[in-house]
Design an enzyme around this catalytic site. Structure first.
Site, short mmCIF file in Angstrom:
data_model
loop_
_atom_site.label_atom_id
_atom_site.label_comp_id
_atom_site.label_asym_id
_atom_site.label_seq_id
_atom_site.Cartn_x
_atom_site.Cartn_y
_atom_site.Cartn_z
N GLY A 548 48.90 46.73 46.75
CA GLY A 548 48.99 46.61 45.30
C GLY A 548 49.11 47.96 44.65
N GLY A 550 48.75 49.83 40.41
CA GLY A 550 48.55 49.70 38.97
C GLY A 550 48.56 51.05 38.31
N GLY A 551 48.14 51.08 37.04
CA GLY A 551 48.14 52.34 36.30
C GLY A 551 47.18 53.36 36.87
N TYR A 552 46.15 52.90 37.58
CA TYR A 552 45.16 53.80 38.17
C TYR A 552 45.65 54.41 39.46
CZ TYR A 552 44.69 49.47 40.67
OH TYR A 552 44.98 48.34 41.38
N LYS A 554 47.08 53.21 43.65
CA LYS A 554 47.48 52.21 44.64
C LYS A 554 46.25 51.59 45.31
CE LYS A 554 51.83 54.61 45.61
NZ LYS A 554 52.65 55.32 46.64
N VAL A 555 46.45 50.36 45.83
CA VAL A 555 45.41 49.65 46.56
C VAL A 555 45.88 49.47 48.00
CG1 VAL A 555 44.03 47.56 46.75
CG2 VAL A 555 44.65 48.42 44.49
N LYS A 569 40.84 51.16 46.55
CA LYS A 569 41.58 51.49 45.33
C LYS A 569 41.55 53.01 45.15
CE LYS A 569 40.01 50.36 41.13
NZ LYS A 569 39.71 49.52 39.95
N ASP A 665 38.22 43.38 30.22
CA ASP A 665 39.59 43.38 30.74
C ASP A 665 39.83 42.16 31.64
OD1 ASP A 665 42.17 44.35 30.93
OD2 ASP A 665 41.73 45.71 32.58
#
Length: 865
Positions: A548, A550-552, A554-555, A569, A665
């Protein structure tokens, strides 16, 4: 030796019997350990001849089994016996009738059986007799009414089959609380109007019959629970004078007639914040004046004929099924307001008359074991005043940082005591406060019942304060120590100050990223991983292990050295999740434990890297499934189960986490699905603790904060006012419900899912937008689910249901769904099979959104204990 105190130490094994020779022995404290085996008889055999002023035995909160020794009953100076929360079996020894000096009998939550000995009536000093949650049987001894000093009689969850409540109990004039819940009692409710101090009465979940007595009750009454019996007749109006009244529960009886409006006529002038009148599931036919109900009164009428009367259209809001949960609260301190150094133990004392007061507090965990109230909030100020007076503190030095109701209707709370006009307590002050609590030198007013000290958290003071002596001390020795401590207090304070200044100096030389990990709270089960371990687990963060992004960052899917599968994460440089969010998520997840919340395994914070390590959830996010990335489409029962799991996880955050948490969230991509499609709420980087009370001790309903979250899921009122509430999470979850039902994204081609569904719902064409991949579904259940989702998405906060109401309604829909007969939390999700009455397959393919002709079943009746 006079004292042995080994409480709260994780001790195991059995209790040794080598205490019997101690002629000066006064106190044995072994509570809250993991001790097993029986209570050794030898301890008590020689103590009956000792001339001790007072004996105290604390064995509660262990795993002790076997029976109670008869020898305990021959200790003439026994002051207190606490054996609660063990596995002790057998009968209550008749010899206990000899304990004329004993004030506290805490024997609840065991496996005691047999008859309550009538001989206990001779306990002339007994204040509290707690025998609830055992296997006691037989009859209720009428002789107990002869106990001259008894304040609390608590016998809940036993089995006095076919016994009635003795008429003599009306003569227990010293009683504050009478609780005989779920004990198979029969007969009539006694007239208890002659008991002048009675504050709390619980006779619920029995088989009591006949009318409710109508004589005037004690003015101190806070709670009456007669629910789940077979009571008939009308509701008497003898409750209108009760200025401290908090709750009247009469649900699930056979009461008839009208609802007496006199009950609430004077409520608007009372200081209580709320009164709950639960009359659900009776045979009430009339409510003459619903308009007169004050704002602080909640009337529940669901399941009565009055709700189906066409003439009573103005009581619709009183006729919805509700389950009112006990109120809990919290008031966490904010360190950032004055830049207090949390890593060194400093906290901001908001109530201090000195602006920006940073000090190191003492933490105290207390449990009220049998309070005579249903709602603590109106009594919070009273307890604060009482405790500070007894401790000789100013009122601003005490925070009741949080409180929560526990099973058995016990009230757990956490106190913080701040030093006055300085940043540190001295040694003598700490020793004095600790002794006052541990020796029960505080006698609480009867309304609060008995208390127990759960923990005494010293924090940074632990390095300079001695632990409780296991050898025991005489009065002369104690005076000497305290005197010496007073002389050395200034020196100790200086030592602590120098220690802190040196630590500050060292910390200034440490890189920022690594400093963070030094400040993290160490919690059992949460590991601080090294970067090398993370790299090894992911084949040096190979693209093949990425699952995965996201803005933070990768996972990655990783395998730890012990073979555990984890999700890692990894924040990228300049990610949207900064150090604050990283630290927040670790702090919160390290103390959250619920099957519908993702579990934190550990973290990594070195080499300029920030990583969070979670349990690996194999089925990805709900968002992926709704976007069609899964192999199998989800039918209605699976989607409903996911909704219920998610709501339960958030309900835990709002009501059971200590302190409570607002997620901030909630969205489909933050709901993960395990191998059985059980939903787990994830990503707490933006979460906030529930609000802090103001200077007057009133807790606001919101946290004022910068708006953060995901477009399409954001609560519109929060977006406009910057006021974050628990209802903000309700709104976001409502959007997830709409996604589950329609398969639509929250915002797509400029269209908002809430407005689109609302418009279609109002037009009566709601089935046209149901996700076609869901297959057959029961139309009535889908309608109820849509209705609930839209209630959650109301623009106005006050119009949305609470999360407890959301869970309750989802459980009702779950029980109504065909082929679903298991409790959602216990069952494994399986494909439900609906039987279509349609015979032509072409009708289905012609309109893939049409539901099969399946109707919901009536919800099953539940009778929880």
């Amino acid at each position: 030796m006079t004292t042995i105190d080994l409480s709260n130490n994780n001790l195991n094994g059995s209790i040794p019997s080598n205490f019997s020779h101690l002629s000066k022995f006064q106190r044995l404290s072994l509570e809250n350990n993991k001790l097993q085996g029986s209570v050794p008889t030898a301890i008590w055999q020689n103590m009956s001849s000792y001339r001790n002023k007072s004996l105290i035995f604390l064995l509660n909160g262990n795993q002790l089994s076997g029976s109670l020794p008869e020898e305990i009953g021959f200790l003439p100076n026994l002051n207190r016996i606490q054996i609660d929360e063990n596995q002790i079996s057998g009968t209550i020894p008749k010899s206990f009738a000899n304990l004329k000096s004993t004030k506290h009998f805490h024997m609840n939550n065991n496996s005691l059986s047999g008859q309550i000995p009538p001989e206990l009536s001779g306990l002339s000093s007994a204040l509290h007799l707690l025998l609830d949650n055992n296997n006691l049987s037989g009859y209720l001894p009428p002789e107990l009414s002869q106990m001259p000093s008894l304040h609390i009689l608590q016998l809940d969850n036993n089995n006095f089959s076919r016994s009635t409540i003795p008429a003599s109990y009306v003569n227990m004039t010293t009683l504050f609380k009478l609780s005989i819940r779920n004990c198979s009692l029969r007969g009539a409710v006694p007239d208890l109007s002659a008991i002048p101090q009675l504050t709390y009465l619980d006779l619920s979940w029995n088989q009591l019959e006949g009318p409710i007595p109508s004589k005037k009750l004690s003015d101190n009454m806070t709670t009456i629970d007669l629910s789940n019996n077979n009571l008939n007749g009308s509701i008497p109006s003898n409750f209108s004078h009760l200025s401290k009244f908090q709750r009247l529960s009469l649900e699930n009886n056979k009461l008839q007639g009208s609802v007496p409006t006199a009950i609430w006529q004077n409520m608007s002038s009372y200081r209580n914040k709320s009164l709950i009148l639960n009359f659900q599931n009776n045979s009430l036919t009339e409510l003459s004046d619903a308009i007169s109900i004050p704002a602080n009164v909640t009337v529940l009428l669901y399941g009565n004929p009055v709700c189906s009367s066409n003439r009573q259209t103005n009581i619709f809001n009183l006729c919805e099924p509700k389950n009112i949960l006990p109120a809990s609260g919290n008031s966490p301190n904010s360190n950032k307001s004055c830049g207090c150094r949390a890593d060194l133990g400093f906290e901001y004392n908001k109530l201090s008359p000195t602006s920006c007061s940073c000090a190191i507090p003492i933490g105290i965990g207390l449990r009220l074991k049998s309070p005579g109230i249903s709602d603590f909030r109106p009594y919070r100020d009273d307890l604060e005043v009482f405790l500070t007076n007894r401790l000789n503190l100013f009122l601003y030095q005490l925070y009741i940082d949080s409180f929560i109701w526990e099973e058995g209707r016990r009230l757990r709370m956490y106190l913080k005591l701040f030093p006055s006009n300085t940043s540190l307590f001295n040694v003598s002050e700490i020793l004095q406060i600790r002794d006052i609590f541990s020796q029960w030198e505080i006698t609480l007013p009867g309304i609060f019942g008995p208390y127990e000290l759960l923990n005494f958290t010293l924090g940074p003071y632990a390095n300079v304060i001695p632990t409780t002596s296991a050898s025991g001390l005489s009065k002369v020795e104690v005076v000497g120590i305290v005197f010496g401590a007073c002389l050395g207090a200034a020196f100790i304070t200086a030592v602590i100050t120098v220690f802190i200044m040196r630590k500050l100096s060292r910390n200034q030389k440490v890189p920022k990223r690594r400093l963070l990990s030094k400040n993290l709270i160490k919690v059992d089960g949460v590991k601080d991983f090294k970067f090398e371990e993370m790299a090894l687990a992911t084949s040096n963060f190979s693209n093949s292990t990425q699952v995965g992004e996201g803005g933070y960052g990768k996972v990655y899917k990783g395998v730890l050295a012990d073979g555990t599968l984890v999700a890692i994460k990894r924040a990228q440089e300049g990610s949207l999740q900064g150090s604050k969010e990283f630290f927040t998520e670790i702090q919160l997840l390290s103390r959250l434990h619920h099957r519908n919340l993702v579990s934190l395994v550990g973290y990594c914070n070195e080499e300029d890297e920030q990583m969070l390590v979670y349990e690996f959830i194999p089925n990805g996010t709900l968002g992926d499934h709704l976007l069609g990335r899964s192999k199998e489409p989800m039918n209605f029962s699976v989607r409903l189960r996911i909704a219920l799991d998610s709501a339960k996880g958030i309900l835990y955050l709002h009501t059971e986490a200590n302190p409570p948490i607002f997620h901030r969230d909630i969205k489909a991509s933050n709901i993960l699905l395990d191998s059985k499609l059980v939903a787990k709420v994830a990503d707490f980087g933006l979460s906030r603790l529930a609000p802090v009370p103001d200077i007057e001790g009133t807790t606001p309903d919101y946290v004022s904060t910068v708006v953060k979250g995901t477009p399409g899921y954001l609560d519109p009122e929060y977006f406009l006012t910057h006021m974050l509430t628990d209802k903000s999470d309700v709104y976001s979850l409502g959007v997830v419900f709409l996604e589950l039902l329609t398969g639509m994204k929250p915002i797509m081609h400029g269209k908002n899912i809430v407005r689109e569904v609302n418009s279609t719902y109002q037009s009566g064409n709601i089935f046209s937008i149901i996700d076609g991949r869901m297959g057959a579904y029961p139309s009535e259940c889908v309608e109820k689910f849509i209705s609930l989702a839209l209630k959650c998405c109301q623009d106005e906060t006050k119009m949305r249901p609470s999360m407890s109401e959301v869970v309750r309604e989802l459980e009702v829909i779950w029980r109504m769904t065909p082929e679903v007969d298991a409790t959602p939390s216990d069952s494994i999700v399986a494909e439900s099979h609906y039987t279509a009455t349609t015979t032509s397959s072409s009708s289905v393919t012609g309109n893939p959104y049409m539901s099969f002709d399946v109707s919901c079943n009536s919800p099953s009746s539940l009778s929880p204990r």
